[in-house]
Design a protein around this motif. Structure first.
Motif, PDB file in Angstrom:
ATOM      1  N   GLY A  15       0.791  -1.223   0.000  1.00  0.00           N
ATOM      2  CA  GLY A  15       0.000   0.000   0.000  1.00  0.00           C
ATOM      3  C   GLY A  15       0.825   1.276   0.000  1.00  0.00           C
ATOM      4  O   GLY A  15       0.279   2.370  -0.138  1.00  0.00           O
ATOM      5  N   TRP A  16       2.130   1.155   0.146  1.00  0.00           N
ATOM      6  CA  TRP A  16       3.020   2.317   0.129  1.00  0.00           C
ATOM      7  C   TRP A  16       3.454   2.686  -1.294  1.00  0.00           C
ATOM      8  O   TRP A  16       4.210   3.639  -1.483  1.00  0.00           O
ATOM      9  N   ALA A  17       3.026   1.945  -2.295  1.00  0.00           N
ATOM     10  CA  ALA A  17       3.536   2.148  -3.661  1.00  0.00           C
ATOM     11  C   ALA A  17       3.379   3.591  -4.129  1.00  0.00           C
ATOM     12  O   ALA A  17       4.308   4.167  -4.710  1.00  0.00           O
ATOM     13  N   ARG A  18       2.230   4.198  -3.910  1.00  0.00           N
ATOM     14  CA  ARG A  18       2.017   5.578  -4.371  1.00  0.00           C
ATOM     15  C   ARG A  18       2.958   6.539  -3.648  1.00  0.00           C
ATOM     16  O   ARG A  18       3.582   7.409  -4.264  1.00  0.00           O
ATOM     17  N   ALA A  19       3.085   6.397  -2.340  1.00  0.00           N
ATOM     18  CA  ALA A  19       3.972   7.287  -1.580  1.00  0.00           C
ATOM     19  C   ALA A  19       5.422   7.115  -2.024  1.00  0.00           C
ATOM     20  O   ALA A  19       6.161   8.097  -2.134  1.00  0.00           O
ATOM     21  N   ALA A  21       6.446   6.047  -5.018  1.00  0.00           N
ATOM     22  CA  ALA A  21       6.571   6.596  -6.371  1.00  0.00           C
ATOM     23  C   ALA A  21       6.693   8.119  -6.317  1.00  0.00           C
ATOM     24  O   ALA A  21       7.521   8.711  -7.027  1.00  0.00           O
ATOM     25  N   ASP A  22       5.896   8.754  -5.478  1.00  0.00           N
ATOM     26  CA  ASP A  22       5.977  10.211  -5.325  1.00  0.00           C
ATOM     27  C   ASP A  22       7.326  10.635  -4.741  1.00  0.00           C
ATOM     28  O   ASP A  22       7.936  11.616  -5.189  1.00  0.00           O
ATOM     29  N   PRO A  34       8.142   4.475 -12.287  1.00  0.00           N
ATOM     30  CA  PRO A  34       6.709   4.779 -12.299  1.00  0.00           C
ATOM     31  C   PRO A  34       5.969   3.999 -11.198  1.00  0.00           C
ATOM     32  O   PRO A  34       6.475   2.989 -10.689  1.00  0.00           O
ATOM     33  N   PHE A  35       4.805   4.467 -10.867  1.00  0.00           N
ATOM     34  CA  PHE A  35       3.967   3.839  -9.845  1.00  0.00           C
ATOM     35  C   PHE A  35       3.827   2.332 -10.074  1.00  0.00           C
ATOM     36  O   PHE A  35       3.961   1.536  -9.143  1.00  0.00           O
ATOM     37  N   GLU A  36       3.557   1.932 -11.307  1.00  0.00           N
ATOM     38  CA  GLU A  36       3.340   0.519 -11.611  1.00  0.00           C
ATOM     39  C   GLU A  36       4.555  -0.336 -11.259  1.00  0.00           C
ATOM     40  O   GLU A  36       4.426  -1.481 -10.825  1.00  0.00           O
ATOM     41  N   TRP A  38       6.698   0.358  -8.851  1.00  0.00           N
ATOM     42  CA  TRP A  38       6.715   0.245  -7.391  1.00  0.00           C
ATOM     43  C   TRP A  38       5.728  -0.819  -6.919  1.00  0.00           C
ATOM     44  O   TRP A  38       6.024  -1.579  -5.996  1.00  0.00           O
ATOM     45  N   VAL A  39       4.559  -0.897  -7.549  1.00  0.00           N
ATOM     46  CA  VAL A  39       3.588  -1.942  -7.191  1.00  0.00           C
ATOM     47  C   VAL A  39       4.218  -3.317  -7.380  1.00  0.00           C
ATOM     48  O   VAL A  39       4.154  -4.176  -6.487  1.00  0.00           O
TER      49      VAL A  39
END
Length: 158
Positions: A15-19, A21-22, A34-36, A38-39
């Protein structure tokens, strides 16, 4: 090395992937993952990621001040090391790298490789200070720079 007061190591959850990526964009600009990616990375069993976070607060994802990852195996690879600009110069990169190398060693690494910008003497000094030595050059690896390939033999690591 211990971390400064108010900071601690954390194992990022998917669940931290977005943070992350940012954070990566702030640290690396157009060379950020990119976000993907990190996922995918956070779901992988072949690599380990570690963050240094600010303690306190009530957010599901704490404030990330540094993050790094290492791919596991006999030939491990430091995948990323980043420290927030305002936190640099406090030894966080070294503490994070030491933790990543310990995880690589525990995962059976005999050698650890990484790429670093050819025009980044500060990062190169961090890595050479831990026993990494230059073994090659990857032309055009980054959007605006070549990558120096460095290797650490775990048998030689202090």
């Amino acid at each position: 090395m211990s971390l400064p007061p108010g900071l601690s190591f954390a194992s990022p959850a998917p669940g931290w992937a977005r943070a992350l990526a940012d954070f990566d964009v702030r640290a690396f600009g157009r060379d950020a993952w990119p976000f993907e990616q990190w996922v995918q990375e956070l779901a992988s069993r072949r690599s380990v990621y570690i963050a240094i976070v600010r303690e306190g607060g009530i957010a599901a994802v704490p404030e990330i001040v540094a993050a790094g990852g290492v791919g596991l195996g006999p030939e491990a690879e430091v995948l990323t090391v980043a420290v927030a600009r305002k936190e640099r110069g406090r030894g966080l990169g070294g503490a994070l790298l030491d933790e990543l190398l310990a995880r690589a060693r525990n995962g059976g690494a005999e050698d650890v490789f990484l790429e670093v910008r050819s025009r980044d003497p500060i990062a190169q000094k961090l890595y050479s200070g831990r026993g990494f030595a230059a073994v090659g050059l990857r032309k055009g690896y980054y959007s605006d720079d070549d990558a120096l390939v460095m290797r650490l033999s775990m048998g030689e690591a202090s």
